[in-house]
Design an enzyme around this catalytic site. Structure first.
Site, PDB file in Angstrom:
ATOM      1  N   ARG A   1       0.824  -1.209   0.000  1.00  0.00           N
ATOM      2  CA  ARG A   1       0.000   0.000   0.000  1.00  0.00           C
ATOM      3  C   ARG A   1       0.855   1.255   0.000  1.00  0.00           C
ATOM      4  NH1 ARG A   1      -4.801   0.922  -1.683  1.00  0.00           N
ATOM      5  NH2 ARG A   1      -5.064  -1.255  -1.068  1.00  0.00           N
TER       6      ARG A   1
ATOM      7  N   SER B   1      -1.924  -4.216   8.655  1.00  0.00           N
ATOM      8  CA  SER B   1      -2.846  -5.312   8.390  1.00  0.00           C
ATOM      9  C   SER B   1      -3.217  -5.335   6.909  1.00  0.00           C
ATOM     10  CB  SER B   1      -4.076  -5.214   9.291  1.00  0.00           C
ATOM     11  OG  SER B   1      -4.827  -6.405   9.234  1.00  0.00           O
TER      12      SER B   1
ATOM     13  N   HIS C   1      -5.145  -3.810   4.578  1.00  0.00           N
ATOM     14  CA  HIS C   1      -5.048  -2.695   3.627  1.00  0.00           C
ATOM     15  C   HIS C   1      -3.599  -2.319   3.379  1.00  0.00           C
ATOM     16  CE1 HIS C   1      -5.961   1.450   2.024  1.00  0.00           C
ATOM     17  NE2 HIS C   1      -6.824   0.708   1.368  1.00  0.00           N
ATOM     18  N   CYS C   2      -2.782  -2.422   4.417  1.00  0.00           N
ATOM     19  CA  CYS C   2      -1.370  -2.053   4.296  1.00  0.00           C
ATOM     20  C   CYS C   2      -0.596  -2.954   3.344  1.00  0.00           C
ATOM     21  CB  CYS C   2      -0.697  -2.109   5.662  1.00  0.00           C
ATOM     22  SG  CYS C   2      -1.411  -1.049   6.932  1.00  0.00           S
ATOM     23  N   ILE C   3      -1.052  -4.197   3.150  1.00  0.00           N
ATOM     24  CA  ILE C   3      -0.278  -5.164   2.371  1.00  0.00           C
ATOM     25  C   ILE C   3      -0.880  -5.425   0.992  1.00  0.00           C
ATOM     26  CG2 ILE C   3       0.734  -6.267   4.385  1.00  0.00           C
ATOM     27  CD1 ILE C   3      -1.348  -8.455   4.236  1.00  0.00           C
TER      28      ILE C   3
END
Length: 338
Positions: free
Chosen positions: A81, A321, A323-325
């Protein structure tokens, strides 16, 4: 920049490696990544970046039979992200012109090594044969939310740090994001969660779920350091308006009830770090009493999408989590520069 709920051509991710990066939890992290990727791949293709032969072999074994394409790319970490490209379109649907912005990535203000991850957008552009823009500014996708109708959300605690773009003001960001991403109105909240190494990314606390609806994290315990920040954000959001001066619908989303501690202090678990895809939404779960209540808040906000809770208890050890990945690739045809 399309909203996340616009139709996707694919999702881009990286495969975790380095047990030291995950404080001894790598196998559990990979198990949670595999479950997430298998879930996403039921709805849309996944492009997975793998650093080396061991990573690819491990991923292939765990993801056998899934709709996943593998790409050998040097990686420092997995936060696609933030270090990945931001895609932009002109037009709509499968015939839209597709391009991407390659921002600089310096690992949240120089906190970690990032030389390999900073080059990921160039690889993606080459892989898709996309004409694109290279920008000198530092910008992380997790620091920005858009509603697809000209409005963006961010936090001062992140964007205004002197370790990203020294001297770039709120007005400067508004002009930059208007020119590059089509954001006509940039709205600012003050800060994010305690001990978030991103300096308070918006995608850990507050998200658009449609053009007029925002979900925002709340902490009811006045003794918790997150209480005052989240309450302040909530009050600010209720006073904000869209391009036409209309207020947003603001929905409160609980934070996990139990405090989680990791190797470097308090962890920042949140249900706001969900990922929206073609016909689905995946929501992180932590084995917490608020896991089910959070899903019950979110399900009515996504009619026509399956809202799926998946474990992120190991992944959160790394500070982020779902969304970050992940990074969505919207539908569109490669823009030829004309």
């Amino acid at each position: 920049m399309p909203a996340e709920w616009a139709a996707h051509a694919a999702t881009w991710m990286g495969w975790p490696q380095g047990d030291d990066l995950w404080f001894g939890h790598l196998d559990a992290v990979r198990a949670e990544f595999a479950e997430l990727i298998r879930t996403i791949a039921r709805f849309e293709p996944v492009h997975l970046l793998v650093r080396d032969t061991e990573s690819e072999q491990d991923a292939r074994e765990r993801l056998e039979g899934s709709n996943v394409s593998f790409h050998h790319v040097p990686l420092d970490d997995v936060w696609m992200r933030d270090n990945g490209p931001i895609f932009v379109t002109r037009g709509a649907g499968a015939e839209a012109d597709l391009s991407l912005i390659n921002w600089r990535f310096n690992a949240w203000g120089g906190k970690f090594d990032s030389g390999h991850d900073d080059r990921v957008p160039e690889y993606v552009a080459q892989s898709l044969n996309l004409t694109h823009w290279d920008r000198p500014e530092v910008l992380e996708g997790g620091g920005l939310e858009v509603n697809g109708a000209g409005v963006g959300l961010t936090t001062r605690s992140c964007f205004l740090t002197d370790t990203r773009n020294p001297g770039l003001t709120e007005e400067g960001y508004a002009e930059l994001l208007r020119d590059t991403l089509g954001i006509q109105k940039l709205l600012w909240l003050d800060g994010g969660l305690e001990n978030d190494h991103t300096d308070g990314h918006i995608d850990t606390i507050t998200r658009f779920v449609d053009e007029q609806t925002i979900v925002t994290s709340v902490e009811p315990n006045p003794a918790d350091p997150n209480h005052a920040t989240m309450a302040g954000n909530l009050a600010q959001l209720r006073a904000m308006t869209d391009l036409n001066g209309q207020p947003f619908r603001v929905v409160e989303l609980p934070l996990p009830a139990e405090r989680l501690e990791g190797a470097e202090g308090r962890l920042p678990p949140t249900y706001a770090n969900f990922y929206i895809g073609n016909g689905f939404v995946v929501v992180p779960q932590y084995g917490d009493p608020n896991d089910i209540p959070a899903l019950e808040v979110l399900r009515p906000l996504f009619p026509g999408r399956e809202v799926i809770g998946l474990s992120s208890r190991a992944i959160i050890e790394g500070g982020g989590s779902f969304h970050c990945i992940t990074q969505q690739q919207p539908l569109g045809q490669a823009w030829n520069g004309e």
